[in-house]
Design a protein around this motif. Structure first.
Motif, short mmCIF file in Angstrom:
data_model
loop_
_atom_site.label_atom_id
_atom_site.label_comp_id
_atom_site.label_asym_id
_atom_site.label_seq_id
_atom_site.Cartn_x
_atom_site.Cartn_y
_atom_site.Cartn_z
N LEU A 98 42.28 49.02 63.26
CA LEU A 98 42.20 48.90 61.89
C LEU A 98 41.49 47.53 61.77
CD1 LEU A 98 42.87 50.01 59.19
CD2 LEU A 98 45.27 48.81 59.31
N ASP A 99 41.91 46.58 62.47
CA ASP A 99 41.20 45.16 62.59
C ASP A 99 39.77 45.56 62.74
OD1 ASP A 99 43.60 44.15 61.88
OD2 ASP A 99 43.92 43.30 64.22
N GLU A 102 38.18 46.53 59.61
CA GLU A 102 38.04 45.70 58.69
C GLU A 102 37.03 44.68 58.84
OE1 GLU A 102 39.30 45.45 55.90
OE2 GLU A 102 41.57 45.77 55.70
N GLU A 103 36.78 44.16 60.12
CA GLU A 103 35.65 43.49 60.45
C GLU A 103 34.15 44.17 60.21
OE1 GLU A 103 35.96 42.18 64.51
OE2 GLU A 103 37.59 41.13 64.30
N VAL A 105 33.66 46.42 57.68
CA VAL A 105 33.44 46.54 56.46
C VAL A 105 33.06 45.35 55.89
CG1 VAL A 105 34.63 46.73 54.25
CG2 VAL A 105 35.20 48.26 55.89
N ASP A 106 33.81 44.19 56.44
CA ASP A 106 32.91 42.58 56.03
C ASP A 106 31.67 42.46 56.54
OD1 ASP A 106 35.76 42.04 55.02
OD2 ASP A 106 36.28 40.93 57.02
N VAL A 120 36.86 54.10 53.86
CA VAL A 120 37.67 53.89 55.38
C VAL A 120 38.60 55.00 55.26
CG1 VAL A 120 38.90 52.02 56.37
CG2 VAL A 120 37.05 51.43 54.82
N THR A 122 41.58 56.13 57.81
CA THR A 122 42.56 55.79 59.09
C THR A 122 43.17 57.23 59.53
OG1 THR A 122 44.70 55.42 57.48
CG2 THR A 122 43.11 53.53 58.13
N HIS A 127 46.08 52.06 55.75
CA HIS A 127 45.80 50.60 55.50
C HIS A 127 46.62 50.12 54.56
CE1 HIS A 127 43.29 47.44 53.73
NE2 HIS A 127 42.59 47.61 54.96
N TRP A 129 46.26 48.31 51.78
CA TRP A 129 45.65 48.51 50.41
C TRP A 129 45.98 49.93 49.88
CZ3 TRP A 129 42.66 52.11 47.82
CH2 TRP A 129 42.28 51.68 46.36
N TYR A 153 40.36 53.10 50.71
CA TYR A 153 40.99 53.35 51.65
C TYR A 153 41.77 54.72 51.79
CZ TYR A 153 39.79 48.75 52.96
OH TYR A 153 38.86 47.45 53.00
#
Length: 212
Positions: A98-99, A102-103, A105-106, A120, A122, A127, A129, A153
């Motif tokens: 998950l981390d 997130e990276e 997506v950034d 996104v 999972t 997530h 959010w 998400y």
């Protein structure tokens, strides 16, 4: 075949006739005639100069009019090939998937991707959010999906309801093997240009490797 991690990627002038010399005078040397110039814009309150009208084309009278021949069968138009999204694999453990997502997506947003371009998914725990927004009810949650102006998400169980987006990021952050086996092909079908999968490469290759 096994997938290999990739880095995210994406232009004369003509002379006039000679003057006929008059008696007792020497004809001046003609100057080159400049080409046509674009008409100057008319000033407010004053009409601009009239533009020359192009002569109409005429068909020679001594040439017979061409008769249309018999129409042949229409050539088939080939159907456009379906675009296959690029697949990128980011190795990560179930706890770090998950981390890693997130990276990813950034980086997408920093590279110029619009938030509404990204979905996104999972396979395990939701997530944060998604969990927060679902606490206000599914109607409000899916209304944000339909608005399409932000990253959305969702989890593998509800991903079938999500619409296609240019980029889909999958975090294989646990869950059953069935969840991953369902989410990955679904994400591949939802991704318009790019599919990013964060998780165990061996598990991901076992699901997607035969279909890629």
């Amino acid at each position: 075949m096994p997938l290999i991690p990739e880095e995210p990627q994406i232009h004369e002038s003509a002379q006039g006739p000679r003057a006929t010399p008059a008696s007792g005078r020497t004809a001046p040397t003609p100057r080159p005639v400049p080409g046509p110039r674009p008409a100057a814009p008319s000033r407010p309150g004053r009409p601009g100069p009239p533009r020359p009208t192009a002569p109409a084309q005429r068909t020679p009278r001594d040439l017979p009019a061409a008769k249309p021949g018999p129409a042949g069968p229409a050539a088939p138009v080939p159907a456009p090939a379906a675009a296959t999204p690029q697949i990128q694999l980011i190795p990560a453990s179930a706890q770090g998937a998950l981390d890693a997502a997130e990276e990813a997506v950034d980086l997408l947003l920093e590279s110029g991707r619009a938030p509404g371009d990204v979905l996104v998914i999972t396979t395990g725990e939701q997530h944060p959010w998604a969990a927060h927004e679902l606490s206000f009810g599914e109607t409000s949650y899916w209304a944000q999906h339909d608005a399409g102006d932000d990253v959305f998400y969702t989890d593998a169980a509800a991903a079938g309801r999500a619409a296609s987006r240019p980029v889909v990021v999958v975090a294989v952050n646990g869950g059953s093997d069935t969840a991953a086996a369902t989410a990955l092909p679904l994400a591949l079908g939802r991704a318009g240009a790019l599919l990013i999968v964060c998780g165990d490469p061996q598990q991901i290759n076992s699901v997607l490797g035969a279909g890629v």
